[in-house]
Design a protein around this motif. Structure first.
Motif, PDB file in Angstrom:
ATOM      1  N   MET A 123      51.850  40.078  59.868  1.00 51.93           N
ATOM      2  CA  MET A 123      52.159  39.782  58.242  1.00 51.93           C
ATOM      3  C   MET A 123      52.325  41.088  57.559  1.00 51.93           C
ATOM      4  SD  MET A 123      49.920  37.474  55.533  1.00 51.93           S
ATOM      5  CE  MET A 123      48.453  38.662  55.213  1.00 51.93           C
ATOM      6  N   VAL A 124      52.991  40.895  56.370  1.00 48.75           N
ATOM      7  CA  VAL A 124      52.962  42.238  55.426  1.00 48.75           C
ATOM      8  C   VAL A 124      52.982  41.662  54.132  1.00 48.75           C
ATOM      9  CG1 VAL A 124      54.434  44.177  54.794  1.00 48.75           C
ATOM     10  CG2 VAL A 124      54.495  43.557  57.124  1.00 48.75           C
ATOM     11  N   VAL A 125      52.121  42.522  53.274  1.00 51.27           N
ATOM     12  CA  VAL A 125      51.914  42.107  51.939  1.00 51.27           C
ATOM     13  C   VAL A 125      52.668  43.256  51.029  1.00 51.27           C
ATOM     14  CG1 VAL A 125      50.370  41.782  50.084  1.00 51.27           C
ATOM     15  CG2 VAL A 125      49.554  40.684  52.347  1.00 51.27           C
ATOM     16  N   VAL A 126      53.548  42.685  50.275  1.00 49.78           N
ATOM     17  CA  VAL A 126      54.428  43.718  49.611  1.00 49.78           C
ATOM     18  C   VAL A 126      53.966  43.597  48.083  1.00 49.78           C
ATOM     19  CG1 VAL A 126      56.866  44.207  48.985  1.00 49.78           C
ATOM     20  CG2 VAL A 126      56.333  43.465  51.218  1.00 49.78           C
ATOM     21  N   PRO A 127      54.190  44.781  47.436  1.00 43.99           N
ATOM     22  CA  PRO A 127      53.641  44.758  45.813  1.00 43.99           C
ATOM     23  C   PRO A 127      55.098  44.700  45.163  1.00 43.99           C
ATOM     24  CG  PRO A 127      54.114  47.028  46.682  1.00 43.99           C
ATOM     25  CD  PRO A 127      54.139  46.132  47.870  1.00 43.99           C
TER      26      PRO A 127
ATOM     27  N   PHE B  74      53.254  39.725  47.298  1.00 44.27           N
ATOM     28  CA  PHE B  74      53.638  38.653  48.082  1.00 44.27           C
ATOM     29  C   PHE B  74      53.379  38.788  49.639  1.00 44.27           C
ATOM     30  CE2 PHE B  74      57.490  40.822  47.240  1.00 44.27           C
ATOM     31  CZ  PHE B  74      58.035  40.707  48.341  1.00 44.27           C
ATOM     32  N   GLY B  75      52.943  37.914  50.514  1.00 45.55           N
ATOM     33  CA  GLY B  75      52.889  37.930  51.940  1.00 45.55           C
ATOM     34  C   GLY B  75      54.105  37.613  52.566  1.00 45.55           C
ATOM     35  N   VAL B  76      54.201  37.949  53.898  1.00 43.50           N
ATOM     36  CA  VAL B  76      55.346  37.327  54.341  1.00 43.50           C
ATOM     37  C   VAL B  76      54.695  37.528  55.802  1.00 43.50           C
ATOM     38  CG1 VAL B  76      57.754  37.879  55.238  1.00 43.50           C
ATOM     39  CG2 VAL B  76      57.127  38.751  53.063  1.00 43.50           C
ATOM     40  N   LEU B  77      55.193  36.187  56.222  1.00 42.84           N
ATOM     41  CA  LEU B  77      54.939  35.902  57.845  1.00 42.84           C
ATOM     42  C   LEU B  77      56.317  35.526  58.547  1.00 42.84           C
ATOM     43  CD1 LEU B  77      51.819  33.611  57.178  1.00 42.84           C
ATOM     44  CD2 LEU B  77      51.918  35.669  58.567  1.00 42.84           C
ATOM     45  N   GLU B  78      56.225  35.516  59.744  1.00 42.37           N
ATOM     46  CA  GLU B  78      57.291  34.996  60.573  1.00 42.37           C
ATOM     47  C   GLU B  78      57.872  33.797  60.008  1.00 42.37           C
ATOM     48  OE1 GLU B  78      60.368  34.658  63.049  1.00 42.37           O
ATOM     49  OE2 GLU B  78      59.264  36.520  62.687  1.00 42.37           O
TER      50      GLU B  78
ATOM     51  N   GLY C  23      53.053  51.035  44.569  1.00 45.11           N
ATOM     52  CA  GLY C  23      51.810  50.340  45.212  1.00 45.11           C
ATOM     53  C   GLY C  23      51.781  50.412  46.649  1.00 45.11           C
ATOM     54  N   ALA C  24      50.941  49.684  47.299  1.00 46.28           N
ATOM     55  CA  ALA C  24      50.749  49.697  48.506  1.00 46.28           C
ATOM     56  C   ALA C  24      51.157  48.424  49.431  1.00 46.28           C
ATOM     57  CB  ALA C  24      49.049  49.811  48.742  1.00 46.28           C
TER      58      ALA C  24
ATOM     59  N   PRO D  50      44.225  45.893  57.263  1.00 48.68           N
ATOM     60  CA  PRO D  50      45.716  46.166  57.181  1.00 48.68           C
ATOM     61  C   PRO D  50      45.574  47.907  57.076  1.00 48.68           C
ATOM     62  CG  PRO D  50      44.427  45.646  55.025  1.00 48.68           C
ATOM     63  CD  PRO D  50      43.234  45.345  56.271  1.00 48.68           C
ATOM     64  N   GLU D  51      46.931  48.159  57.504  1.00 51.30           N
ATOM     65  CA  GLU D  51      47.441  49.698  57.485  1.00 51.30           C
ATOM     66  C   GLU D  51      47.918  49.658  55.993  1.00 51.30           C
ATOM     67  OE1 GLU D  51      50.384  52.964  59.255  1.00 51.30           O
ATOM     68  OE2 GLU D  51      50.083  51.040  60.319  1.00 51.30           O
TER      69      GLU D  51
END
Length: 85
Positions: A21-25, A31-35, A47-48, A59-60
């Motif tokens: 998963m990736v969380v985007v600012p 918002f989080g993105v999953l497959e 942001g991060a 998370p990295e």
């Protein structure tokens, strides 16, 4: 199934990998993105970006400035104006 994630700047491809998963600012909030996420496009704010390599992992964090994110059939692409580090 993993999410394919790419982080790109105008100068180079910074990262291309399969993650959980990736969380985007996003400009209007994180918002989080999953497959399997629905197609989506958003501008991003400074942001991060938080990259979760596996479910339950810490998370990295990658600091970004400006740009936009696009979720499509091939995964998530973050086109950042600048990436710290």
């Amino acid at each position: 199934m993993p999410l394919h994630f790419e982080l790109v700047t105008p100068a180079k491809l910074v990262r291309s990998e399969d993650v959980h998963m990736v969380v985007v600012p996003g400009a209007e909030g994180e918002f989080g993105v999953l497959e399997g996420h629905a197609p989506f496009m958003s501008t991003i704010r400074d942001g991060a970006v938080q990259v979760y390599k596996s479910e339950g992992a810490e998370p990295e964090t990658i600091e970004v400035r400006g740009g936009f994110a696009e979720v499509g059939d091939s995964g998530l692409t973050v086109l950042a104006e600048h990436v710290e580090g």
